[in-house]
Scaffold this motif. Sequence first.
Motif, PDB file in Angstrom:
ATOM      1  N   TYR A  50       0.849  -1.197   0.000  1.00 33.17           N
ATOM      2  CA  TYR A  50       0.000   0.000   0.000  1.00 33.17           C
ATOM      3  C   TYR A  50       0.881   1.242   0.000  1.00 33.17           C
ATOM      4  N   GLU A  51       0.509   2.231  -0.825  1.00 37.09           N
ATOM      5  CA  GLU A  51       1.424   3.340  -1.075  1.00 37.09           C
ATOM      6  C   GLU A  51       0.894   4.728  -0.747  1.00 37.09           C
ATOM      7  N   ASP A  52      -0.407   4.947  -0.764  1.00 30.96           N
ATOM      8  CA  ASP A  52      -0.899   6.300  -0.486  1.00 30.96           C
ATOM      9  C   ASP A  52      -2.295   6.233   0.098  1.00 30.96           C
ATOM     10  N   ILE A  53      -2.671   7.303   0.791  1.00 29.91           N
ATOM     11  CA  ILE A  53      -3.990   7.393   1.421  1.00 29.91           C
ATOM     12  C   ILE A  53      -4.467   8.838   1.329  1.00 29.91           C
ATOM     13  N   LEU A  54      -5.773   9.017   1.138  1.00 29.54           N
ATOM     14  CA  LEU A  54      -6.362  10.352   1.197  1.00 29.54           C
ATOM     15  C   LEU A  54      -7.758  10.249   1.796  1.00 29.54           C
ATOM     16  N   ILE A  55      -8.264  11.400   2.225  1.00 28.87           N
ATOM     17  CA  ILE A  55      -9.619  11.493   2.771  1.00 28.87           C
ATOM     18  C   ILE A  55     -10.464  12.287   1.797  1.00 28.87           C
ATOM     19  N   PHE A  56     -11.596  11.697   1.414  1.00 23.81           N
ATOM     20  CA  PHE A  56     -12.538  12.381   0.532  1.00 23.81           C
ATOM     21  C   PHE A  56     -13.938  12.096   1.038  1.00 23.81           C
ATOM     22  N   GLU A  57     -14.671  13.175   1.379  1.00 30.45           N
ATOM     23  CA  GLU A  57     -16.024  13.065   1.933  1.00 30.45           C
ATOM     24  C   GLU A  57     -16.056  12.143   3.156  1.00 30.45           C
ATOM     25  N   ASP A  58     -15.072  12.324   4.025  1.00 30.85           N
ATOM     26  CA  ASP A  58     -14.969  11.618   5.303  1.00 30.85           C
ATOM     27  C   ASP A  58     -14.771  10.106   5.140  1.00 30.85           C
ATOM     28  N   LYS A  59     -14.329   9.689   3.973  1.00 27.85           N
ATOM     29  CA  LYS A  59     -13.970   8.301   3.743  1.00 27.85           C
ATOM     30  C   LYS A  59     -12.495   8.232   3.384  1.00 27.85           C
ATOM     31  N   ALA A  60     -11.862   7.131   3.729  1.00 26.57           N
ATOM     32  CA  ALA A  60     -10.467   6.938   3.371  1.00 26.57           C
ATOM     33  C   ALA A  60     -10.380   6.168   2.057  1.00 26.57           C
ATOM     34  N   TRP A  61      -9.441   6.567   1.227  1.00 21.91           N
ATOM     35  CA  TRP A  61      -9.158   5.884  -0.032  1.00 21.91           C
ATOM     36  C   TRP A  61      -7.684   5.523  -0.020  1.00 21.91           C
ATOM     37  N   VAL A  62      -7.396   4.238  -0.206  1.00 25.90           N
ATOM     38  CA  VAL A  62      -6.018   3.747  -0.115  1.00 25.90           C
ATOM     39  C   VAL A  62      -5.601   3.174  -1.462  1.00 25.90           C
ATOM     40  N   LEU A  63      -4.392   3.514  -1.890  1.00 25.07           N
ATOM     41  CA  LEU A  63      -3.861   3.058  -3.171  1.00 25.07           C
ATOM     42  C   LEU A  63      -2.837   1.951  -2.957  1.00 25.07           C
ATOM     43  N   ARG A  64      -3.015   0.854  -3.686  1.00 27.35           N
ATOM     44  CA  ARG A  64      -2.014  -0.207  -3.709  1.00 27.35           C
ATOM     45  C   ARG A  64      -1.126  -0.016  -4.932  1.00 27.35           C
ATOM     46  N   SER A  65       0.082  -0.519  -4.878  1.00 23.29           N
ATOM     47  CA  SER A  65       1.054  -0.230  -5.933  1.00 23.29           C
ATOM     48  C   SER A  65       0.628  -0.717  -7.310  1.00 23.29           C
ATOM     49  N   ASP A  66      -0.245  -1.728  -7.389  1.00 27.25           N
ATOM     50  CA  ASP A  66      -0.694  -2.214  -8.694  1.00 27.25           C
ATOM     51  C   ASP A  66      -1.831  -1.386  -9.285  1.00 27.25           C
ATOM     52  N   GLY A  67      -2.240  -0.322  -8.581  1.00 31.40           N
ATOM     53  CA  GLY A  67      -3.293   0.561  -9.072  1.00 31.40           C
ATOM     54  C   GLY A  67      -4.654   0.298  -8.471  1.00 31.40           C
ATOM     55  N   ALA A  68      -4.796  -0.750  -7.668  1.00 31.77           N
ATOM     56  CA  ALA A  68      -6.068  -1.018  -6.999  1.00 31.77           C
ATOM     57  C   ALA A  68      -6.332   0.041  -5.931  1.00 31.77           C
ATOM     58  N   ILE A  69      -7.602   0.433  -5.806  1.00 33.97           N
ATOM     59  CA  ILE A  69      -8.013   1.434  -4.822  1.00 33.97           C
ATOM     60  C   ILE A  69      -8.964   0.790  -3.825  1.00 33.97           C
ATOM     61  N   PHE A  70      -8.751   1.072  -2.548  1.00 38.51           N
ATOM     62  CA  PHE A  70      -9.591   0.550  -1.478  1.00 38.51           C
ATOM     63  C   PHE A  70     -10.333   1.706  -0.817  1.00 38.51           C
ATOM     64  N   GLN A  71     -11.638   1.575  -0.731  1.00 34.54           N
ATOM     65  CA  GLN A  71     -12.467   2.570  -0.073  1.00 34.54           C
ATOM     66  C   GLN A  71     -12.795   2.079   1.332  1.00 34.54           C
ATOM     67  N   VAL A  72     -12.519   2.897   2.344  1.00 33.71           N
ATOM     68  CA  VAL A  72     -12.795   2.541   3.739  1.00 33.71           C
ATOM     69  C   VAL A  72     -13.812   3.531   4.278  1.00 33.71           C
ATOM     70  N   GLU A  73     -15.027   3.059   4.523  1.00 37.39           N
ATOM     71  CA  GLU A  73     -16.124   3.955   4.896  1.00 37.39           C
ATOM     72  C   GLU A  73     -16.174   4.248   6.387  1.00 37.39           C
ATOM     73  N   ASN A  74     -15.825   3.293   7.221  1.00 45.69           N
ATOM     74  CA  ASN A  74     -15.888   3.470   8.668  1.00 45.69           C
ATOM     75  C   ASN A  74     -14.480   3.664   9.202  1.00 45.69           C
ATOM     76  N   LEU A  75     -14.205   4.836   9.760  1.00 44.48           N
ATOM     77  CA  LEU A  75     -12.863   5.141  10.241  1.00 44.48           C
ATOM     78  C   LEU A  75     -12.762   5.123  11.763  1.00 44.48           C
ATOM     79  N   THR A  76     -13.734   4.517  12.424  1.00 43.22           N
ATOM     80  CA  THR A  76     -13.748   4.551  13.887  1.00 43.22           C
ATOM     81  C   THR A  76     -13.492   3.202  14.548  1.00 43.22           C
ATOM     82  N   GLY A  77     -13.873   2.109  13.911  1.00 46.24           N
ATOM     83  CA  GLY A  77     -13.742   0.802  14.538  1.00 46.24           C
ATOM     84  C   GLY A  77     -12.376   0.178  14.333  1.00 46.24           C
ATOM     85  N   LYS A  78     -12.245  -1.068  14.777  1.00 44.19           N
ATOM     86  CA  LYS A  78     -10.996  -1.802  14.628  1.00 44.19           C
ATOM     87  C   LYS A  78     -10.854  -2.376  13.217  1.00 44.19           C
ATOM     88  N   VAL A  79     -11.989  -2.542  12.536  1.00 41.43           N
ATOM     89  CA  VAL A  79     -11.978  -3.061  11.170  1.00 41.43           C
ATOM     90  C   VAL A  79     -12.770  -2.104  10.284  1.00 41.43           C
TER      91      VAL A  79
END
Length: 241
Positions: A50-79
């Motif tokens: 994993y290479e980069d992270i940003l916040i957009f509309e209170d959600k986290a977006w994480v970039l993996r080196s192969d170009g895949a993007i992960f959207q994380v909607e809940n930023l408060t829990g353990k998962v």
Amino acid sequence: MPKKLREISGIAWHRDEILAIEDENGIIYRIDPKSGEILSEQKFGKPGDYEDILIFEDKAWVLRSDGAIFQVENLTGKVGEGNQFSFERKGQRDFETLLAIPNQNQLFLICKTCSWDKKQEASIFRFDIMSGKLSEDFIGKISTKKEDLPKENEIKRNLEAQPSSAAIHPITEEIFMISSSGKWLMVLDQEFHPKEIYELDPRLFNQPEGITFDPKGNLYISNEGGKGKPNLLFFPYQGDS
């Protein structure tokens, strides 16, 4: 910063804290921006590069080196629950930069080293948030050729176009982009045209991999530890008072 963040690869400002990722585990770390200490951890994915992270509309977006993007909607829990979006273009690629421009429902992925790029250029791809689709064709390129750089900046050496992260300045709305490999910081407009570029002192910027701003315009840059310790550098905003 703690040894656990030796491979810190991306940071993003969220409320009064910094969110960070490192390029081995699918974990978002909440960090105290003053002390650099870890406040909590949240798992969002399997181990990966994993290479980069940003916040957009209170959600986290994480970039993996192969170009895949992960959207994380809940930023408060353990998962953190969310979606994964794949980059389908064929060819070898290594992405490290994910960027959101204000008032646009799209993200931008920027190559570090991709097989279709020459040494002094980096392709830009678009991800549409509404449709969840990544463009397979690049929409432009960033160049570090001397003839393409601002003439006001006297750069004596050839710079590799291998960006490692970027962030939007909250006051000027310019793009600030850094490169660990090339050891430079570039300021661009929102059309990705370079306005200024500066060489970074390797004694201070050992391995600059993450960049973000707080709402007041203060700049934070994270360095991977390499053979030493990872750190978080703070640069106060010097704009007009």
